[in-house]
Design an enzyme around this catalytic site. Structure first.
Site, short mmCIF file in Angstrom:
data_model
loop_
_atom_site.label_atom_id
_atom_site.label_comp_id
_atom_site.label_asym_id
_atom_site.label_seq_id
_atom_site.Cartn_x
_atom_site.Cartn_y
_atom_site.Cartn_z
N THR A 1 39.92 38.18 41.90
CA THR A 1 41.07 37.58 42.88
C THR A 1 42.29 38.91 42.67
O THR A 1 42.39 39.84 41.86
CB THR A 1 41.77 36.53 42.38
OG1 THR A 1 42.39 36.65 41.06
CG2 THR A 1 40.77 35.23 42.54
N GLU B 1 41.61 45.03 36.57
CA GLU B 1 40.54 45.71 35.83
C GLU B 1 39.64 46.79 36.45
O GLU B 1 38.81 47.55 36.01
CB GLU B 1 39.37 44.46 35.81
CG GLU B 1 39.69 43.46 34.90
CD GLU B 1 40.41 42.27 35.48
OE1 GLU B 1 40.80 42.25 37.04
OE2 GLU B 1 41.09 41.39 34.85
N ASP C 1 46.93 35.35 46.34
CA ASP C 1 48.59 35.18 46.65
C ASP C 1 49.12 36.40 47.21
O ASP C 1 48.30 37.43 47.14
CB ASP C 1 49.20 34.68 45.40
CG ASP C 1 49.01 35.80 44.25
OD1 ASP C 1 48.19 35.58 43.34
OD2 ASP C 1 49.86 36.83 44.22
O1 LIG Z 1 40.33 36.50 39.27
P1 LIG Z 1 40.06 37.56 38.30
O2 LIG Z 1 38.72 38.26 38.42
O3 LIG Z 1 40.49 37.26 36.85
O4 LIG Z 1 41.13 38.77 38.45
C1 LIG Z 1 42.68 38.63 38.64
O5 LIG Z 1 42.90 37.41 38.12
C2 LIG Z 1 43.56 37.82 36.73
C3 LIG Z 1 45.00 37.42 36.81
O6 LIG Z 1 45.26 35.99 36.96
C4 LIG Z 1 43.35 39.16 36.42
O7 LIG Z 1 42.12 39.30 35.77
C5 LIG Z 1 43.19 39.71 37.85
O8 LIG Z 1 42.67 41.01 37.78
O1 LIG Z 2 49.39 38.53 41.85
C1 LIG Z 2 48.14 38.64 41.24
C2 LIG Z 2 47.02 37.95 41.54
C3 LIG Z 2 45.74 38.11 41.10
N1 LIG Z 2 45.70 39.13 40.45
C4 LIG Z 2 46.71 39.52 39.86
O2 LIG Z 2 46.48 40.63 39.07
N2 LIG Z 2 47.89 39.64 40.62
#
Ligand SMILES: O=P(O)(O)O[C@H]1O[C@H](CO)[C@@H](O)[C@H]1O
Ligand SMILES: O=c1cc[nH]c(=O)[nH]1
Length: 236
Positions: free
Chosen positions: A90, A181, A204
């Site tokens: 995400t 990541e 978001d």
């Molecule tokens: O939904 P994932 O794959 O975890 O990715 C996003 O969500 C996390 C943060 O809420 C962070 O790991 C960011 O990279």
């Molecule tokens: O705002 C955001 C949403 C998902 N993952 C993130 O690192 N940031």
């Protein structure tokens, strides 16, 4: 068996999907894979192997942030011989015109992490997606009619920051979204000579008032992204 993954040799396929959230890994295995078998529960970081369209494929949670995904990607490639890695994550939208639930393909990843400065003290390495995976994912997404963008993302070392000025500025330079990541995934794939791609769903928007997705949605749905990633992973 590696330090953080409890699978025996041969239990992990050479192609793998990598969600940050281990419960998303479970959802993908249960919803999309045939005969899925769990091979890992070390630290609750679930991993499964099954098949999709007749091809063996695994799905492994990676946790949040560059240190966590780096552990799993190193072990998957070095100790289990994984060759094709597709992150399904995400992100927060940055550009105008990007909407919650759109899908983003990360062509490249800018980062504020110091990790790559440790590897390359004198230059700024450009972590880049594998072109054939990117091309396939773009073709699949367009064919499915998914709202899709491809471009640069920010792999940030922090989720909460005092000021959004840097993110705003990166938006002015075309960065589409923020996640945590991809720069590590692409750098490690380059190091080991394997293929990697990140496919993201906008959960978001940093600079708009659009309502965020819920935690349940982030754990489970996002089926466009998963469909694109699976079709890309089994294409060869
Ligand atoms: O939904 P994932 O794959 O975890 O990715 C996003 O969500 C996390 C943060 O809420 C962070 O790991 C960011 O990279
Ligand atoms: O705002 C955001 C949403 C998902 N993952 C993130 O690192 N940031």
């Amino acid at each position: 068996m590696s330090i953080h993954i409890d699978a025996k040799s041969g239990e992990i396929a050479d192609r793998i999907l990598l969600p940050g959230d281990p419960l998303r890994a479970k959802y993908i295995a249960e919803t999309y894979l045939k005969d899925a078998k769990q091979y890992n529960n070390v630290r609750g970081m679930l991993g499964f192997t099954g098949s999709y369209k007749g091809k063996r494929i695994s799905v492994q949670g990676t946790g949040m942030g560059i240190p966590s995904i780096s552990i799993y990607v190193n072990e998957l490639i070095r100790d289990y011989g994984v060759k094709k890695l597709i992150r399904v994550g995400t992100c927060g939208g940055v550009q105008k015109g990007i909407h919650v639930r759109d899908v983003i393909l990360a062509m490249s990843a800018t980062t504020d992490s110091a990790v790559n400065r440790g590897i390359f003290p004198e230059i700024n390495f450009a972590p880049t997606a594998d072109f054939s995976l990117l091309h396939k994912a773009y073709t699949v997404g367009k064919k499915l009619g998914v709202p899709l963008r491809a471009g640069n993302v920010l792999s940030a070392d922090v989720f909460y920051r005092d000021s959004m000025e840097l993110v705003k500025k990166l938006g002015e330079y075309g960065v589409l979204a923020v996640e945590m990541e991809t720069s590590a995934l692409y750098t490690l794939a380059a190091k080991y000579g394997v293929q990697a791609l990140t496919v993201l769903t906008v959960s978001d928007h940093i600079f708009s008032d659009e309502p965020d997705t819920t935690a349940a949605e982030r754990q489970t749905t996002f089926n466009d992204m998963i469909h694109i990633a699976l079709e890309t992973a089994v294409d060869d």
